[in-house]
Design a protein around this motif. Structure first.
Motif, PDB file in Angstrom:
ATOM      1  N   ALA A 186      67.518  58.068  22.550  1.00 51.05           N
ATOM      2  CA  ALA A 186      66.936  56.747  22.327  1.00 51.05           C
ATOM      3  C   ALA A 186      66.107  56.721  21.050  1.00 51.05           C
ATOM      4  CB  ALA A 186      66.079  56.356  23.523  1.00 51.05           C
ATOM      5  N   ARG A 187      65.388  57.800  20.790  1.00 50.72           N
ATOM      6  CA  ARG A 187      64.555  57.834  19.579  1.00 50.72           C
ATOM      7  C   ARG A 187      65.406  57.851  18.321  1.00 50.72           C
ATOM      8  NH1 ARG A 187      63.045  61.783  16.324  1.00 50.72           N
ATOM      9  NH2 ARG A 187      63.511  63.514  17.750  1.00 50.72           N
ATOM     10  N   ASP A 189      78.445  57.299  19.663  1.00 46.02           N
ATOM     11  CA  ASP A 189      77.028  57.526  19.949  1.00 46.02           C
ATOM     12  C   ASP A 189      76.373  58.369  18.864  1.00 46.02           C
ATOM     13  OD1 ASP A 189      76.792  56.250  22.586  1.00 46.02           O
ATOM     14  OD2 ASP A 189      78.207  57.784  23.206  1.00 46.02           O
ATOM     15  N   VAL A 190      77.131  59.316  18.307  1.00 46.63           N
ATOM     16  CA  VAL A 190      76.590  60.193  17.275  1.00 46.63           C
ATOM     17  C   VAL A 190      77.736  60.649  16.375  1.00 46.63           C
ATOM     18  CG1 VAL A 190      76.822  62.265  18.732  1.00 46.63           C
ATOM     19  CG2 VAL A 190      75.166  62.260  16.836  1.00 46.63           C
ATOM     20  N   LEU A 191      77.457  60.723  15.078  1.00 52.13           N
ATOM     21  CA  LEU A 191      78.417  61.293  14.124  1.00 52.13           C
ATOM     22  C   LEU A 191      78.076  62.762  13.927  1.00 52.13           C
ATOM     23  CD1 LEU A 191      80.652  60.408  11.827  1.00 52.13           C
ATOM     24  CD2 LEU A 191      78.764  61.031  10.320  1.00 52.13           C
ATOM     25  N   VAL A 192      79.090  63.599  13.950  1.00 54.59           N
ATOM     26  CA  VAL A 192      78.913  65.027  13.700  1.00 54.59           C
ATOM     27  C   VAL A 192      79.598  65.366  12.387  1.00 54.59           C
ATOM     28  CG1 VAL A 192      79.111  67.346  14.641  1.00 54.59           C
ATOM     29  CG2 VAL A 192      79.000  65.382  16.191  1.00 54.59           C
ATOM     30  N   ALA A 193      78.844  65.949  11.447  1.00 55.08           N
ATOM     31  CA  ALA A 193      79.372  66.290  10.122  1.00 55.08           C
ATOM     32  C   ALA A 193      79.076  67.765   9.849  1.00 55.08           C
ATOM     33  CB  ALA A 193      78.741  65.403   9.053  1.00 55.08           C
ATOM     34  N   GLY A 214      75.759  58.569  25.925  1.00 51.10           N
ATOM     35  CA  GLY A 214      75.691  59.300  24.663  1.00 51.10           C
ATOM     36  C   GLY A 214      76.808  60.288  24.446  1.00 51.10           C
ATOM     37  N   GLY A 215      77.902  60.165  25.209  1.00 49.66           N
ATOM     38  CA  GLY A 215      78.925  61.192  25.187  1.00 49.66           C
ATOM     39  C   GLY A 215      80.068  61.010  24.224  1.00 49.66           C
ATOM     40  N   HIS A 222      75.911  51.700  10.610  1.00 48.21           N
ATOM     41  CA  HIS A 222      76.260  51.178  11.935  1.00 48.21           C
ATOM     42  C   HIS A 222      75.183  51.474  12.977  1.00 48.21           C
ATOM     43  CE1 HIS A 222      80.320  51.022  10.120  1.00 48.21           C
ATOM     44  NE2 HIS A 222      80.615  50.150  11.057  1.00 48.21           N
ATOM     45  N   GLY A 223      74.089  52.081  12.545  1.00 46.94           N
ATOM     46  CA  GLY A 223      73.044  52.424  13.499  1.00 46.94           C
ATOM     47  C   GLY A 223      73.414  53.601  14.382  1.00 46.94           C
ATOM     48  N   VAL A 224      74.255  54.499  13.871  1.00 48.14           N
ATOM     49  CA  VAL A 224      74.693  55.675  14.623  1.00 48.14           C
ATOM     50  C   VAL A 224      73.956  56.909  14.090  1.00 48.14           C
ATOM     51  CG1 VAL A 224      76.657  57.181  15.160  1.00 48.14           C
ATOM     52  CG2 VAL A 224      76.966  54.691  15.070  1.00 48.14           C
ATOM     53  N   PRO A 225      73.226  57.631  14.933  1.00 47.61           N
ATOM     54  CA  PRO A 225      72.560  58.859  14.487  1.00 47.61           C
ATOM     55  C   PRO A 225      73.565  59.913  14.040  1.00 47.61           C
ATOM     56  CG  PRO A 225      71.686  58.115  16.597  1.00 47.61           C
ATOM     57  CD  PRO A 225      72.931  57.306  16.335  1.00 47.61           C
TER      58      PRO A 225
END
Length: 338
Positions: A307-308, A238-242, A157-158, A259-262
């Motif tokens: 994961a959630r 793994d994650v988008l930061v906005a 997740g990094g 894209h299924g990215v949280p």
């Protein structure tokens, strides 16, 4: 075949100057053509003399869709053109929220337009609240998304991703301050994908701040990515930061979710209204680097949370608006005013 003259900034097809407004303009241009419109595009430098020359060449009684950035920088040209052609202004954002210099131009251009299309409900509400557009002259056509594969991401997740022009309103300084508090955690990196040329001094400060905080090697200012490069960035994310300070909608957020990215984002402008009901989006107070740091720390140390959120992002990805829906709504508005 219905003719529409589309007047857009000269940068919308420049791969070095990608913006959310440009992405929207390109989809509308191409989508209208695919649905049978005769789209005549004029790409112009957003300045009074250039815009006036383009609008003067449009025949009397014609229909023109003018990008908001062009309109607010050339209000006199919009006022003159509106006396003989039907002008529809496409408002991607509240220009006066970013620059006091554009406030008068925004007021005059929107007042002269036959109709305004806002690209988010929040933008519409703000324009009406500020008395810039009458409620019966403004419609909303939210941005869409393209079909995309689910991002594989990483096991830990990094890999953090931020997408958008490197400028103060996008909050990259807040992001670096938040990441500076995470230097004790290993295995993370953050890619900032977006132009560093719009505000080079700010971009230089972001790089310097990251270096001073000891995280310069983990924060990458990648500049503008090609379409293929951006797809690769989402695939690895793994994650988008906005961390935006001002945002009318958040096209990058929608693209990440497709894209299924949280997403971890600030609850500013139109973001809460557009994405607040999505379980894969974590909303934080704007201009709060400490809150952002805590949220990112929790993301990186809690595999159950990751994961959630990932499962929620994958499950909801097909419920996002589509570009064909946005184009259809724009076409409907254009038909109503011609």
């Amino acid at each position: 075949m219905t003719v529409v003259h589309v007047v857009v900034p000269d940068a919308i097809d420049d791969p070095a100057r990608v913006s959310g407004g440009g992405v929207y303009d390109r989809h509308v241009r191409d989508g209208l053509r695919l649905t049978g419109w005769d789209v005549r595009v004029d790409s112009v430098e957003p300045a009074q003399e250039h815009v006036a020359r383009v609008l003067t060449a449009i025949p009397d009684g014609a229909l023109a869709l003018v990008d908001g950035l062009v309109a607010v920088r050339a209000p006199a040209a919009i006022e003159a053109a509106s006396r003989r052609i039907a002008v529809v202004v496409l408002a991607h954002m509240l220009a006066s929220a970013l620059s006091d210099a554009d406030a008068d131009g925004e007021r005059r251009a929107l007042a002269a337009a036959r109709c305004v299309i806002a690209t988010s409900p929040w933008t519409r509400a703000e324009l009406v609240r500020r008395g810039l557009v009458d409620p019966d002259r403004i419609e909303v056509a939210v941005p869409g998304t393209d079909a995309a594969p689910v991002a594989a991401g990483t096991a830990t997740g990094g890999h953090l991703l931020a997408v958008g022009v490197v400028a103060p309103h996008k909050g990259h300084d807040l992001l670096v301050r938040a990441l500076a508090d995470l230097g004790d955690l290993e295995g993370w990196r953050c890619t900032i994908a977006g132009s560093t040329e719009t505000d080079p001094d700010f971009a230089d400060r972001i790089a310097a701040d990251a270096a001073d905080a000891g995280i310069g090697g983990r924060v990458v200012l990648a500049g503008v990515l090609t379409d293929e490069g951006l797809e690769e960035a989402y695939a690895e994310a793994d994650v988008l930061v906005a961390p935006s300070r001002v945002e009318s909608y958040g096209i990058a957020i929608a693209d990440a979710l497709r894209h299924g990215v949280p997403v971890v984002a600030t609850a500013t402008g139109g973001i809460p209204q557009a994405f607040g009901d999505r379980r894969a989006v974590v909303l934080l107070p704007p201009d709060e680097p400490f809150a952002l740091s805590l949220a990112l720390r929790r993301w990186m140390i809690d595999p159950v949370l990751r994961a959630r959120l990932k499962a929620d992002a994958v499950r909801e990805r097909d419920t996002l608006p589509r570009w064909d829906e946005a184009v259809a709504h724009v076409a409907q508005v254009l038909e109503s005013v011609r």
